[in-house]
Scaffold this motif. Sequence first.
Motif, PDB file in Angstrom:
ATOM      1  N   ARG A 534      38.873  38.201  29.701  1.00  0.00           N
ATOM      2  CA  ARG A 534      39.677  37.161  30.667  1.00  0.00           C
ATOM      3  C   ARG A 534      40.508  38.049  31.483  1.00  0.00           C
ATOM      4  O   ARG A 534      40.746  37.979  32.733  1.00  0.00           O
ATOM      5  N   LEU A 535      41.010  39.226  30.804  1.00  0.00           N
ATOM      6  CA  LEU A 535      41.898  39.999  31.472  1.00  0.00           C
ATOM      7  C   LEU A 535      41.087  40.806  32.358  1.00  0.00           C
ATOM      8  O   LEU A 535      41.564  41.216  33.690  1.00  0.00           O
ATOM      9  N   ARG A 536      39.883  41.335  32.048  1.00  0.00           N
ATOM     10  CA  ARG A 536      39.150  42.040  33.036  1.00  0.00           C
ATOM     11  C   ARG A 536      38.572  41.370  34.267  1.00  0.00           C
ATOM     12  O   ARG A 536      38.514  41.815  35.274  1.00  0.00           O
ATOM     13  N   MET A 537      38.579  40.067  34.155  1.00  0.00           N
ATOM     14  CA  MET A 537      38.195  39.093  35.356  1.00  0.00           C
ATOM     15  C   MET A 537      39.583  39.313  36.260  1.00  0.00           C
ATOM     16  O   MET A 537      39.234  39.357  37.537  1.00  0.00           O
ATOM     17  N   MET A 538      40.704  39.333  35.788  1.00  0.00           N
ATOM     18  CA  MET A 538      41.946  39.564  36.653  1.00  0.00           C
ATOM     19  C   MET A 538      41.917  40.952  37.366  1.00  0.00           C
ATOM     20  O   MET A 538      42.166  41.030  38.640  1.00  0.00           O
ATOM     21  N   ILE A 539      41.458  41.947  36.300  1.00  0.00           N
ATOM     22  CA  ILE A 539      41.507  43.320  37.143  1.00  0.00           C
ATOM     23  C   ILE A 539      40.443  43.098  38.265  1.00  0.00           C
ATOM     24  O   ILE A 539      40.642  43.840  39.205  1.00  0.00           O
ATOM     25  N   MET A 540      39.040  42.735  37.944  1.00  0.00           N
ATOM     26  CA  MET A 540      38.249  42.497  39.006  1.00  0.00           C
ATOM     27  C   MET A 540      38.539  41.858  40.203  1.00  0.00           C
ATOM     28  O   MET A 540      38.343  42.537  41.493  1.00  0.00           O
ATOM     29  N   LEU A 541      39.368  41.033  40.260  1.00  0.00           N
ATOM     30  CA  LEU A 541      39.864  40.023  41.422  1.00  0.00           C
ATOM     31  C   LEU A 541      40.977  40.944  41.946  1.00  0.00           C
ATOM     32  O   LEU A 541      41.369  40.534  43.199  1.00  0.00           O
ATOM     33  N   CYS A 542      41.673  41.950  41.292  1.00  0.00           N
ATOM     34  CA  CYS A 542      42.616  42.709  42.144  1.00  0.00           C
ATOM     35  C   CYS A 542      41.789  43.565  43.237  1.00  0.00           C
ATOM     36  O   CYS A 542      42.436  44.309  43.861  1.00  0.00           O
TER      37      CYS A 542
END
Length: 673
Positions: A534-542
């Motif tokens: 879930r956190l990785r998804m946020m990192i990708m969207l950055c």
Amino acid sequence: MNALIKSTNTVDTSLQIIRHPQLLARILETAATPDSEPLRNICPILISRIIEPIASTPTPTKTKQQPHHHQTEESKTAFKNHIMSYLDSTTSKHKSTGLMALTALFQASNEYASAILLTEGVLQEIVDVIEFETVNVQLATVAMLNSACADEACRKLIGATKECTRVLLNFWKSSKSPESLKSAAAGALVKVMFVDKELEKEIFSGDLKLADGFLSALKKKSGEAGHLEKDVIANSVESLAYLSVRGFIKEVIVNDVDVLKALIGFLKTVDEKAVQYGLVTIFVNLTSLRRRLGEEEEQLLKLREVSGEAVVKPDPLDDDKRVETRCTKLVTAGIVGPLCSISSSATVSLAAAISQLFLNLCVDKRHRGKIVQEGGVKALTSLATKLSASSSSSSSSSVLSSSAGPSSSSYLIAAQSLAKIAITTDPSIAFKPISRALDILRPLIHLLSSNDATTLQQFEGLMALTNLASFDDDVRTRIVALHGVKAMEYLQFSENNLVRRAATEALCNMMFDPVVFEGYATNDGGAVDGNASRLRMMIMLCDVEDYETRRAASGALAILSSHPDACRLIVSDARGLDTITGLLFGEEEDANPELLHRAVEVCKNVAAVGGVLAQRLEAAGIVKLLRALTLNPIEEIKMGAIEALQNLQRAGVNVLSKPQKATKSEPKIVELD
């Protein structure tokens, strides 16, 4: 009668009534009961209750279809024999009874009633002598034709029977016809003209202005006349509901102050649901935007024009500007208050129509404040609850359901109306007390989770939840309980950029909820893989092109980085530090202050954890970038960079020596435990 309605709920009871000639005859005769409108209104309900158990019997297998088939045919034959015995009578009273009974049967079941009227010779025999009958028989005949037009096959038959349309035209044009007969005939003509283009031309040609009679009738004060006056109003409203699909009729209605005042006034004073539904349908027609053609549809239309095919061009009276003006006139005339008043007692079909009207009025942001002020939020919440319950009950028998909850388009429309209001209105004003904000969360989340929702509905639902999630802790807690966060996370994978952005923004605001925060930030046992993804998804969207999405995703990371476990997950991710460096890296004129502030906050929190995390920041070349940001003119960024460097220094990183060259490549460093 009421006792009979309540007790008629099985096939056996229905068959007992049908096989009792005297009882069935008595029921049909209530349709023609003089001076008793309540009894006449009950008759179609009772007939429907008799037919429903037989009609709703599950379809049998081929080997067991005879009993069900015989029951259906037996019931149809019983109704047909009784009604035909009245119609074949030579007395006006019996003919009138037969015609009114047939009208009630049409209101209860088109299938049963059309089987009678479509019988060869029946319609022709009725209209052949109608001009020589009494006024009561003529009224009963025209009322029956009005009801019959609800069935497509009957409407086509009436339109194709020239004698029938001739008689209706004569009743409408004759100065000797009573007003009730003229109005009823005009109503039937309105419905028939949609299948008879020649009749349509005759109605709208020269001095034959069909709509004028309806508009004049509505201008009269209701309540001064008796029963016939109510029939005239009902016919006029129903007919205008059909006619108001035409642009020039819409303009006539909305520009006549007296007509508009009368229509809105009837919403307050008329209790009949059928009339209320007709009134709301008129307003929906006045306020509906023309459907926009897709790119492929526009290309196809151009090809048809080039090839010389006849193409119906859009009515200029229905362009967006005209519709916007009509909506404003309705709101100014006071449509919102009466709409809210009838919402609480609305039937399901009326609730659907009211929801569509609210949605049409909410398109213009200027009207939303007025809707909130006059109780529109409470009314829409009530409508959504009613439509949700109806949708749930109608879909409960379905074995396969891919969406969580109701799938009715009407429920989605009511929810979308609430979403439009929630997007642009201060929650502390529109949704006080807090319970009102909590009540609308379920329909808003349904916009996200329903497979039937359009992309626009998903987007507006997310935007509304983003606004509400910033309002109150209780709102965020309820969103979590209703599985709203899961729906938001799912829509982060949407192919639509706007939906993906809105989902990320909504989740950013949800990070202030302890449950959501822990779900993303903590690294406890078996949850680690799920949390990391879930956190990785946020990192990708950055690191996406869309600025607003980057801003929301980096904002979520900044919030989460206040937890040490989240800092470890960010740094351990293959793209984590590279993404943070990317937010910090860039020429002064290209650096975005909002993204810089968020990235600095992440660096400050990661550095505060110390140890290997601080070393990884140093190895990534972030020290040099932070030193440069200490000269940033924006106070928040400057102070954040100073605090980050202080934290690094406490962790043993030399922040004063000449830093290594900044690079966005993956550094060779020690792996985390």
